[in-house]
Design a protein around this motif. Structure first.
Motif, PDB file in Angstrom:
ATOM      1  N   GLU A   1      14.233 -15.540   3.695  1.00 23.21           N
ATOM      2  CA  GLU A   1      13.960 -16.823   3.059  1.00 23.21           C
ATOM      3  C   GLU A   1      12.363 -16.813   2.933  1.00 23.21           C
ATOM      4  N   LEU A   2      11.859 -17.014   1.785  1.00 21.41           N
ATOM      5  CA  LEU A   2      10.588 -17.174   1.262  1.00 21.41           C
ATOM      6  C   LEU A   2       9.851 -18.091   1.804  1.00 21.41           C
ATOM      7  N   PRO A   3       8.728 -17.780   2.422  1.00 24.05           N
ATOM      8  CA  PRO A   3       7.816 -19.033   3.004  1.00 24.05           C
ATOM      9  C   PRO A   3       7.108 -19.740   2.010  1.00 24.05           C
ATOM     10  N   LYS A   4       7.330 -21.111   2.029  1.00 26.76           N
ATOM     11  CA  LYS A   4       6.790 -21.766   0.924  1.00 26.76           C
ATOM     12  C   LYS A   4       5.630 -23.035   1.420  1.00 26.76           C
ATOM     13  N   THR A   5       4.916 -23.316   0.384  1.00 26.63           N
ATOM     14  CA  THR A   5       3.976 -24.426   0.883  1.00 26.63           C
ATOM     15  C   THR A   5       4.713 -25.844   0.772  1.00 26.63           C
ATOM     16  N   SER A   6       4.093 -26.820   1.109  1.00 25.61           N
ATOM     17  CA  SER A   6       4.833 -28.094   1.090  1.00 25.61           C
ATOM     18  C   SER A   6       5.202 -28.618  -0.277  1.00 25.61           C
ATOM     19  N   THR A   7       4.458 -27.984  -1.234  1.00 27.60           N
ATOM     20  CA  THR A   7       4.726 -28.270  -2.719  1.00 27.60           C
ATOM     21  C   THR A   7       5.656 -27.305  -3.492  1.00 27.60           C
ATOM     22  N   GLY A   8       6.050 -26.377  -2.672  1.00 31.52           N
ATOM     23  CA  GLY A   8       7.216 -25.552  -3.070  1.00 31.52           C
ATOM     24  C   GLY A   8       6.825 -24.164  -3.670  1.00 31.52           C
ATOM     25  N   LYS A   9       5.431 -23.858  -3.542  1.00 30.86           N
ATOM     26  CA  LYS A   9       5.029 -22.849  -4.120  1.00 30.86           C
ATOM     27  C   LYS A   9       5.013 -21.696  -2.950  1.00 30.86           C
ATOM     28  N   ILE A  10       5.494 -20.480  -3.514  1.00 31.84           N
ATOM     29  CA  ILE A  10       5.853 -19.443  -2.631  1.00 31.84           C
ATOM     30  C   ILE A  10       4.365 -18.797  -1.896  1.00 31.84           C
ATOM     31  N   GLN A  11       4.235 -18.559  -0.846  1.00 38.24           N
ATOM     32  CA  GLN A  11       3.064 -18.389  -0.126  1.00 38.24           C
ATOM     33  C   GLN A  11       2.921 -16.779  -0.230  1.00 38.24           C
ATOM     34  N   LYS A  12       2.139 -16.244  -1.256  1.00 42.37           N
ATOM     35  CA  LYS A  12       2.294 -14.809  -1.298  1.00 42.37           C
ATOM     36  C   LYS A  12       1.424 -13.869  -0.544  1.00 42.37           C
ATOM     37  N   PHE A  13       0.362 -14.867   0.124  1.00 42.37           N
ATOM     38  CA  PHE A  13      -0.788 -14.281   0.950  1.00 42.37           C
ATOM     39  C   PHE A  13       0.082 -13.771   2.134  1.00 42.37           C
ATOM     40  N   ALA A  14       1.112 -14.752   2.576  1.00 37.86           N
ATOM     41  CA  ALA A  14       2.066 -14.161   3.747  1.00 37.86           C
ATOM     42  C   ALA A  14       2.822 -13.130   3.453  1.00 37.86           C
ATOM     43  N   LEU A  15       3.442 -13.074   2.418  1.00 37.86           N
ATOM     44  CA  LEU A  15       4.260 -11.882   1.971  1.00 37.86           C
ATOM     45  C   LEU A  15       3.311 -10.583   1.842  1.00 37.86           C
ATOM     46  N   ARG A  16       1.996 -10.840   1.340  1.00 36.68           N
ATOM     47  CA  ARG A  16       1.188  -9.641   1.294  1.00 36.68           C
ATOM     48  C   ARG A  16       1.014  -8.864   2.488  1.00 36.68           C
TER      49      ARG A  16
ATOM     50  N   GLN B   1       3.000  -9.105   5.045  1.00 40.69           N
ATOM     51  CA  GLN B   1       4.249  -8.646   5.765  1.00 40.69           C
ATOM     52  C   GLN B   1       4.351  -7.107   4.899  1.00 40.69           C
ATOM     53  N   ALA B   2       4.158  -7.076   3.655  1.00 43.56           N
ATOM     54  CA  ALA B   2       4.049  -6.003   2.744  1.00 43.56           C
ATOM     55  C   ALA B   2       3.332  -4.896   3.543  1.00 43.56           C
ATOM     56  N   LYS B   3       2.166  -5.255   4.010  1.00 42.93           N
ATOM     57  CA  LYS B   3       1.143  -4.233   4.377  1.00 42.93           C
ATOM     58  C   LYS B   3       1.657  -3.819   5.934  1.00 42.93           C
ATOM     59  N   ALA B   4       2.450  -4.390   6.707  1.00 44.78           N
ATOM     60  CA  ALA B   4       3.020  -4.240   7.783  1.00 44.78           C
ATOM     61  C   ALA B   4       4.156  -3.457   7.738  1.00 44.78           C
ATOM     62  N   LEU B   5       4.994  -3.359   6.526  1.00 43.18           N
ATOM     63  CA  LEU B   5       6.066  -2.488   6.603  1.00 43.18           C
ATOM     64  C   LEU B   5       6.056  -0.993   6.624  1.00 43.18           C
TER      65      LEU B   5
ATOM     66  N   PRO C   1       0.867  -1.254   0.014  1.00 44.06           N
ATOM     67  CA  PRO C   1       0.115  -0.021   0.264  1.00 44.06           C
ATOM     68  C   PRO C   1       0.832   1.149   0.053  1.00 44.06           C
ATOM     69  N   ASP C   2       0.251   2.271  -0.563  1.00 45.89           N
ATOM     70  CA  ASP C   2       1.123   3.423  -0.845  1.00 45.89           C
ATOM     71  C   ASP C   2       0.251   4.575  -1.025  1.00 45.89           C
ATOM     72  N   GLU C   3       0.511   5.546  -0.127  1.00 43.93           N
ATOM     73  CA  GLU C   3      -0.413   6.585  -0.131  1.00 43.93           C
ATOM     74  C   GLU C   3      -0.579   7.587  -1.351  1.00 43.93           C
ATOM     75  N   LYS C   4       0.520   7.794  -2.089  1.00 41.24           N
ATOM     76  CA  LYS C   4       0.523   8.413  -3.203  1.00 41.24           C
ATOM     77  C   LYS C   4       0.278   7.650  -4.440  1.00 41.24           C
ATOM     78  N   TRP C   5       0.665   6.365  -4.694  1.00 40.44           N
ATOM     79  CA  TRP C   5       0.130   5.736  -5.815  1.00 40.44           C
ATOM     80  C   TRP C   5      -0.660   4.455  -5.711  1.00 40.44           C
ATOM     81  N   GLY C   6      -1.266   4.414  -4.555  1.00 36.04           N
ATOM     82  CA  GLY C   6      -1.986   3.405  -4.247  1.00 36.04           C
ATOM     83  C   GLY C   6      -1.597   2.094  -3.925  1.00 36.04           C
ATOM     84  N   GLU C   7      -0.714   1.631  -4.797  1.00 35.41           N
ATOM     85  CA  GLU C   7       0.028   0.496  -4.602  1.00 35.41           C
ATOM     86  C   GLU C   7       1.609   0.628  -5.422  1.00 35.41           C
TER      87      GLU C   7
END
Length: 547
Positions: free
Chosen positions: A526-541, A543-547, A480-486
């Motif tokens: 270290e990127l959070p991943k599922t058991s099948t090796g997919k990156i868990q973007k929901f967890a990263l989203r 984190q990004a909101k909390a930055l 999230p960004d105040e100026k650009w939205g995202e």
């Protein structure tokens, strides 16, 4: 003047389905044939265990018989919490031989999600590996259902987890009849398996597969992988993931050998590939990374090319080159749980071998064309349901149609209707259609970044990050960004020994991207991943909101 006919059509008289000319399609028939034709061929390797097709078929029938004696029958749910071990393969045949539905649990789920699935699936029997006893005990305490619990004790890799039930798996199987008179489903539309989506928002949805779809996808795997008779398949892909992309059924088509792998470990993979003569394996990009980053003393020289099938994000050119040098030929697949796993393949054409490497990389970045078992694959405007121009630029939603699309979502008519609106399965993936008919993903609809009114494909930014030689893995989400939205926020996992800093990597991105697409934030982790090796973007989203 049109031609008209009176009376019944001769093609409808006396030409009905009979037992002589019609049988419902089911992958169960593949194992029966393999056992008839190649009874002594090794079907399963697990540690020191060697199981022939005669034994594999007999044990599957014993499992079916024992389940039937418990009262398990059509449309009952049998849940398994197993890693890539022989009982998981036996369950893929023995459970549906009773008419029941196989529900495979993701072995990395937490107790609350497992309890939800047990209740939602109305589990009657649970077969669980003692490795997972702690989480399963907690889940059973939370669940409303009270299934019959059968504990599996792996003789090759003993686990000290507590027994949760009164019956041991081996004793249970031995109590069954190896001559159990199983039958094909009355209707090939009958359910064969239940798989739950990842559930990144709210409760996961239960995806229901039918016998017909499993039969067709299993055969299509063989064609797509160009598997000859008696391939040797290494189980690096979890069998709980879309029923192992239907390969538990596929391998029986060509009487191949399943090489079980309880845990994905670098040395174990290399040893099995070399010592067991592995010809094929599947997995997420993390499996490639694990193979390539194995300690030199644990790698093995291969005397043949091994076929490797990967899904998720297309591998960077550097990874493809490294895999080729290590003895692997990589093919890129694409699919979803709702289409039985992979249903799209980057079908490589020989003439592309003559293209410059950069052009080859652009071709390999595409998801591709439909499997032979899939009737329709296209990119449509999700609002109008009109096809987008095949210009490789205009984005729409990737949609599927055909026999390897799920029956629907269990107990969720609203979600099923929404997914099938307009006569197509809506994948939720955004992509473009190239002039030659190949589809290329640009993003998940929820992952598109809208910055200052401009759409930014997170995949496009990730592809640039992966080009940097010191980047091991990368994921880009909206911050999230105040100026650009995202604005784009990149999470980057570096290769061992790298000292790459944020300033240098941002400068690299600016060389390859428009300024508004360049990440405004880079986080090394270290990127959070599922058991099948997919990156868990929901967890990263989050984190990004909390930055």
């Amino acid at each position: 003047m049109g031609i008209t006919s009176e009376g019944p059509n001769p093609f409808t008289i006396g030409l009905e389905k009979t037992a002589a000319n019609y049988a419902p399609l089911s992958p169960l028939s593949f194992l029966a044939r393999a056992a008839d034709v190649f009874p002594d061929h090794i079907a399963i390797v697990h540690g020191r265990q060697r199981t022939s097709y005669r034994e594999f078929y007999a044990r599957s029938r014993q499992l079916a018989s024992a389940l039937s004696r418990l009262g398990i029958g059509k449309n009952d749910t049998v849940t398994v919490m197993l890693s890539n071990v022989p009982p998981m393969l036996e369950a893929h045949y023995g459970v549906p031989m009773t008419g029941a539905v196989l529900h495979s649990l993701n072995t990395r789920l937490d107790a609350a999600v497992i309890a939800f699935q047990l209740d939602h699936a109305e589990t009657k029997v649970l077969i669980t590996d003692r490795e997972f006893s702690p989480v399963m005990k907690e889940a059973l305490g939370l669940a409303k259902v009270a299934p019959v619990v059968i504990d599996y004790s792996d003789p090759e890799y003993p686990q000290d987890g507590a027994r949760l039930g009164a019956t041991d798996y081996e004793d249970f199987v031995q109590s069954g009849d190896a001559g159990f008179d199983w039958a094909l489903p009355a209707d090939e539309w009958d359910a064969i398996a239940l798989n739950y989506t990842s559930g990144t928002t709210g409760n996961p949805k239960g995806v229901v597969y039918h016998h017909r779809g499993a039969y067709l996808l299993a055969q299509a795997n063989i064609l797509t992988a160009s598997m000859a008779k008696h391939p040797v398949y290494l189980w690096t892909l979890p069998m709980f993931h879309c029923n192992g992309w239907c390969f538990p059924w596929s391998i029986s088509v060509v009487a191949g050998t399943h090489v079980c792998l309880r845990w994905v470990r670098p040395k174990a993979m290399w040893d099995l590939i070399a010592d067991e003569g592995v010809t094929h394996l599947c997995g997420a990009p993390i499996i490639m990374s694990t193979l390539l980053n194995t300690a030199p003393q644990d790698k093995r020289e291969l005397d043949r090319s091994v076929e490797f099938f990967t899904a998720a994000a297309p591998p960077p050119e550097s990874v493809l080159a490294a895999m080729k040098g290590a003895g692997f030929n990589v093919t890129h697949l694409y699919g979803l749980t709702e289409v039985y796993g992979p249903a799209v393949v980057n079908e490589w054409k020989q003439e592309w071998d003559a293209l410059p490497l950069a052009d080859q990389a652009a071709k390999k970045a595409r998801q591709g064309v439909r499997y032979v078992a899939l009737e329709g694959l296209t990119v449509l405007d999700p609002q109008t349901m009109d096809p987008v121009p095949a210009d490789g630029v205009t984005m729409g939603e990737v949609m599927f149609r055909g026999n390897v699309v799920m029956k629907g979502y269990l107990k969720n008519e609203e979600a099923t209707a929404e997914a099938f609106a307009g006569g197509w399965f809506h994948s939720g993936d955004l992509g473009v259609l190239h002039p030659d008919g190949y589809v290329q993903l640009k993003d998940r609809s929820k992952d598109i970044i809208i910055s200052g009114g401009e759409n930014i494909s997170s995949i496009e930014v990730e592809e640039v990050l992966y080009k940097h030689p010191e980047v091991q893995a990368a994921a880009v989400v909206a911050r999230p960004d105040e100026k650009w939205g995202e604005t784009p926020c990149a999470f980057v996992e570096l290769k061992a020994g790298s000292n790459l800093d944020q300033t240098t990597l941002m400068a690299f991105c600016r060389e390859h991207l428009a300024s508004f697409k360049t990440p405004k934030t880079i986080v090394f982790c270290e990127l959070p991943k599922t058991s099948t090796g997919k990156i868990q973007k929901f967890a990263l989203r989050d984190q990004a909101k909390a930055l």
